[in-house]
Design a protein around this motif. Structure first.
Motif, PDB file in Angstrom:
ATOM      1  N   ASP A 174      -0.450  -9.301   4.019  1.00  0.00           N
ATOM      2  CA  ASP A 174       0.719  -9.291   4.893  1.00  0.00           C
ATOM      3  C   ASP A 174       0.513  -8.398   6.112  1.00  0.00           C
ATOM      4  OD1 ASP A 174       3.608  -9.823   5.444  1.00  0.00           O
ATOM      5  OD2 ASP A 174       3.770  -7.670   5.070  1.00  0.00           O
ATOM      6  N   VAL A 175       0.014  -7.172   5.900  1.00  0.00           N
ATOM      7  CA  VAL A 175      -0.108  -6.240   7.027  1.00  0.00           C
ATOM      8  C   VAL A 175      -1.216  -6.666   7.990  1.00  0.00           C
ATOM      9  CG1 VAL A 175       0.832  -4.323   5.695  1.00  0.00           C
ATOM     10  CG2 VAL A 175      -1.646  -4.644   5.768  1.00  0.00           C
ATOM     11  N   ILE A 176      -2.275  -7.277   7.474  1.00  0.00           N
ATOM     12  CA  ILE A 176      -3.343  -7.758   8.355  1.00  0.00           C
ATOM     13  C   ILE A 176      -2.828  -8.910   9.211  1.00  0.00           C
ATOM     14  CG2 ILE A 176      -5.584  -8.934   8.406  1.00  0.00           C
ATOM     15  CD1 ILE A 176      -6.339  -7.281   5.920  1.00  0.00           C
ATOM     16  N   SER A 177      -2.033  -9.795   8.611  1.00  0.00           N
ATOM     17  CA  SER A 177      -1.471 -10.924   9.365  1.00  0.00           C
ATOM     18  C   SER A 177      -0.513 -10.453  10.457  1.00  0.00           C
ATOM     19  CB  SER A 177      -0.758 -11.891   8.421  1.00  0.00           C
ATOM     20  OG  SER A 177       0.420 -11.301   7.893  1.00  0.00           O
ATOM     21  N   LYS A 178       0.048  -9.241  10.278  1.00  0.00           N
ATOM     22  CA  LYS A 178       0.963  -8.688  11.279  1.00  0.00           C
ATOM     23  C   LYS A 178       0.237  -7.911  12.374  1.00  0.00           C
ATOM     24  CE  LYS A 178       4.977  -8.408   8.213  1.00  0.00           C
ATOM     25  NZ  LYS A 178       5.881  -7.522   7.455  1.00  0.00           N
ATOM     26  N   GLY A 179      -1.107  -7.795  12.256  1.00  0.00           N
ATOM     27  CA  GLY A 179      -1.881  -7.196  13.340  1.00  0.00           C
ATOM     28  C   GLY A 179      -2.322  -5.764  13.126  1.00  0.00           C
ATOM     29  N   TYR A 180      -2.137  -5.216  11.947  1.00  0.00           N
ATOM     30  CA  TYR A 180      -2.609  -3.854  11.681  1.00  0.00           C
ATOM     31  C   TYR A 180      -4.118  -3.885  11.426  1.00  0.00           C
ATOM     32  CZ  TYR A 180       2.269  -2.463  11.233  1.00  0.00           C
ATOM     33  OH  TYR A 180       3.603  -2.208  11.483  1.00  0.00           O
ATOM     34  N   LYS A 181      -4.862  -3.200  12.296  1.00  0.00           N
ATOM     35  CA  LYS A 181      -6.332  -3.213  12.170  1.00  0.00           C
ATOM     36  C   LYS A 181      -6.898  -1.834  11.840  1.00  0.00           C
ATOM     37  CE  LYS A 181      -8.670  -6.142  14.569  1.00  0.00           C
ATOM     38  NZ  LYS A 181      -9.389  -6.845  15.663  1.00  0.00           N
ATOM     39  N   LYS A 182      -6.033  -0.819  11.857  1.00  0.00           N
ATOM     40  CA  LYS A 182      -6.420   0.532  11.401  1.00  0.00           C
ATOM     41  C   LYS A 182      -5.655   0.805  10.112  1.00  0.00           C
ATOM     42  CE  LYS A 182      -5.205   2.189  15.376  1.00  0.00           C
ATOM     43  NZ  LYS A 182      -4.873   3.140  16.482  1.00  0.00           N
ATOM     44  N   ILE A 183      -6.385   0.791   9.007  1.00  0.00           N
ATOM     45  CA  ILE A 183      -5.740   0.859   7.695  1.00  0.00           C
ATOM     46  C   ILE A 183      -6.364   1.972   6.857  1.00  0.00           C
ATOM     47  CG2 ILE A 183      -5.259  -0.398   5.546  1.00  0.00           C
ATOM     48  CD1 ILE A 183      -5.451  -3.003   7.182  1.00  0.00           C
ATOM     49  N   ILE A 184      -5.508   2.800   6.262  1.00  0.00           N
ATOM     50  CA  ILE A 184      -5.955   3.814   5.309  1.00  0.00           C
ATOM     51  C   ILE A 184      -5.336   3.467   3.958  1.00  0.00           C
ATOM     52  CG2 ILE A 184      -6.006   6.258   4.704  1.00  0.00           C
ATOM     53  CD1 ILE A 184      -5.560   6.897   7.666  1.00  0.00           C
ATOM     54  N   VAL A 185      -6.187   3.207   2.984  1.00  0.00           N
ATOM     55  CA  VAL A 185      -5.723   2.868   1.643  1.00  0.00           C
ATOM     56  C   VAL A 185      -5.692   4.153   0.815  1.00  0.00           C
ATOM     57  CG1 VAL A 185      -6.114   1.459  -0.417  1.00  0.00           C
ATOM     58  CG2 VAL A 185      -6.736   0.570   1.847  1.00  0.00           C
ATOM     59  N   CYS A 186      -4.540   4.450   0.223  1.00  0.00           N
ATOM     60  CA  CYS A 186      -4.362   5.694  -0.543  1.00  0.00           C
ATOM     61  C   CYS A 186      -4.066   5.361  -2.004  1.00  0.00           C
ATOM     62  CB  CYS A 186      -3.207   6.510   0.025  1.00  0.00           C
ATOM     63  SG  CYS A 186      -3.352   6.887   1.782  1.00  0.00           S
ATOM     64  N   PRO A 187      -5.081   5.377  -2.866  1.00  0.00           N
ATOM     65  CA  PRO A 187      -4.832   5.138  -4.296  1.00  0.00           C
ATOM     66  C   PRO A 187      -4.163   6.358  -4.921  1.00  0.00           C
ATOM     67  CG  PRO A 187      -7.159   4.789  -3.691  1.00  0.00           C
ATOM     68  CD  PRO A 187      -6.510   5.552  -2.583  1.00  0.00           C
ATOM     69  N   LEU A 188      -2.993   6.173  -5.512  1.00  0.00           N
ATOM     70  CA  LEU A 188      -2.255   7.290  -6.103  1.00  0.00           C
ATOM     71  C   LEU A 188      -2.637   7.447  -7.574  1.00  0.00           C
ATOM     72  CD1 LEU A 188       1.296   6.780  -4.537  1.00  0.00           C
ATOM     73  CD2 LEU A 188      -0.651   8.066  -3.651  1.00  0.00           C
ATOM     74  N   PHE A 189      -3.903   7.789  -7.801  1.00  0.00           N
ATOM     75  CA  PHE A 189      -4.410   8.006  -9.154  1.00  0.00           C
ATOM     76  C   PHE A 189      -4.940   9.437  -9.257  1.00  0.00           C
ATOM     77  CE2 PHE A 189      -5.245   3.432  -8.307  1.00  0.00           C
ATOM     78  CZ  PHE A 189      -4.315   2.913  -9.204  1.00  0.00           C
ATOM     79  N   MET A 190      -4.822  10.018 -10.450  1.00  0.00           N
ATOM     80  CA  MET A 190      -5.315  11.372 -10.646  1.00  0.00           C
ATOM     81  C   MET A 190      -6.839  11.424 -10.630  1.00  0.00           C
ATOM     82  SD  MET A 190      -3.023  13.670 -10.659  1.00  0.00           S
ATOM     83  CE  MET A 190      -4.234  14.917 -11.057  1.00  0.00           C
ATOM     84  N   THR A 191      -7.494  10.440 -11.266  1.00  0.00           N
ATOM     85  CA  THR A 191      -8.951  10.456 -11.385  1.00  0.00           C
ATOM     86  C   THR A 191      -9.523   9.067 -11.129  1.00  0.00           C
ATOM     87  OG1 THR A 191      -9.111   9.844 -13.734  1.00  0.00           O
ATOM     88  CG2 THR A 191      -8.675  12.170 -13.239  1.00  0.00           C
TER      89      THR A 191
END
Length: 369
Positions: A174-191
């Motif tokens: 969805d966000v790529i189709s809306k034109g976001y090309k700078k993306i930071i993925v933040c996995p909310l995991f402890m380990t």
């Protein structure tokens, strides 16, 4: 034989469904038992019927109940200036959802889900019956809102999940189709444990390279976070100092879900912070793992009780956002340890979400310097 198979399938479905569907299968199983056992007294093929039904229902759970998750070919929209922050967490439906839970069973247990599907669904159904609604998405949305307020207008924050909607693959689409090309993925995991590894495997299958994104980065889990460790330390010491009594603390780790080395590293950090700061009150700390059906935890708790402590604190610093599973785990441990005159407390820091936000804000801000 067919009636016997239908009987055991009905019983299995009554274990894993809730509401009117559960009642329908209970009634159906009762009617079959009355006809097959009471009237016909036919037990001949019961064992075979049980085996066939058990395997069949588990196969249905593994291949038919779960949602289909896919990443479609996407056309990149007009470029957006903002950086997109995609939060990815385990995820959990507010109410018991058999399809979404079946996805988690399939990913976490793999081929073993053919044998474990019924039990896993029944366990989670039990958690919801005991603890009512899950607050997971509410807490995840709180993290997203606070992070958005801190980062400002140059960033867009989107919540996504591994095992509940919106799935992170669909959110990325969805966000790529809306034109976001700078993306930071933040996995909310402890380990970098089981769920994180599943996330990485699913992410790598997306093949984002042809989309020519300007920038995409994945941040690491939280086991190195001093902010989060300090929050646990502060909450534990606040409780201990309020009572002013010698205390025991169980810092419980998850052997089956977390990376063992990183899990221990984070809990030892909390232990060191407590011992460094508190010198006046005797605090006995143990770091047991959840394995052997909680027996290691119970044994550690009993060993602490032998010190003659007045209070025992149970802490599960194993995930960034508690699931029904971790809440049920803490509740059941307290029940198993409830003995004598010792007081028992479960500690879940109120400011944990703030520490997660602060950690994410720091990491994202440092990238731009």
């Amino acid at each position: 034989m067919l009636l016997s198979i239908l009987l055991f399938i009905s019983i299995a479905f009554s274990f894993i469904f809730k509401g009117y569907m559960e009642n329908i299968f209970i009634v159906l199983a009762t009617l079959i038992i009355y006809k097959q056992v009471i009237i016909n007294k036919d037990y001949k093929y019961m064992l075979y019927a049980f085996i066939i039904s058990f395997i069949s229902v588990n196969l249905i759970i593994a291949f038919s109940f779960k949602d289909e998750i896919s990443f479609k070919d996407v056309k990149v929209g007009e470029d957006k200036e903002e950086t997109l922050i995609l939060l990815v967490s385990e995820g959990e439906a507010k109410h018991y959802d058999i399809k979404e839970r079946a996805i988690q069973i399939n990913y976490e247990n793999g081929y073993k889900s053919i044998l474990s599907g019924i039990k896993s669904l029944y366990d989670y159904k039990t958690y919801y019956n005991q603890l009512e609604d899950s607050t997971f998405k509410d807490e995840a949305n709180e993290v997203a809102t606070k992070l958005s307020n801190q980062l400002g207008e140059k960033y867009k924050i989107v919540n996504s999940y591994m095992y509940t909607k919106p799935y992170f693959e669909n959110s990325l689409e969805d966000v790529i189709s809306k034109g976001y090309k700078k993306i930071i993925v933040c996995p909310l995991f402890m380990t970098e444990g089981k769920d994180y590894e599943i996330f990485k495997e699913r992410y790598e299958k997306l093949n984002l390279l042809p989309l020519d994104l300007e920038e995409i980065e994945i941040l690491e889990p939280f086991y190195k976070s001093n902010n989060l460790a300090m929050v646990y330390k502060d909450e534990i010491l606040k409780n201990v100092r309020t009572l002013g009594e010698d205390a025991g603390v169980l810092l419980i780790g998850l052997y089956d879900k977390n990376n063992l080395e990183q899990d221990i590293l984070f809990r030892e950090k909390i232990k060191e912070y407590i011992e460094y700061e508190e010198k006046n009150i005797d605090i006995q700390i143990k770091l047991p793992l959840l394995e052997n059906n909680k027996q290691d935890i119970i044994k550690s708790g009993e060993e602490l009780l032998e010190y003659g402590i007045h209070t025992l604190y149970v802490v599960t610093p194993t995930c960034t956002i508690d699931t029904m599973y971790t809440k049920h785990l803490a509740k059941s441990i307290l029940e198993d340890l409830d003995m004598g005159n010792t007081k028992f407390y479960y500690i879940d820091p109120d400011k944990k979400e703030d520490a997660i936000v602060e950690e994410l804000f720091t990491r994202i801000s440092l990238r731009n310097k």
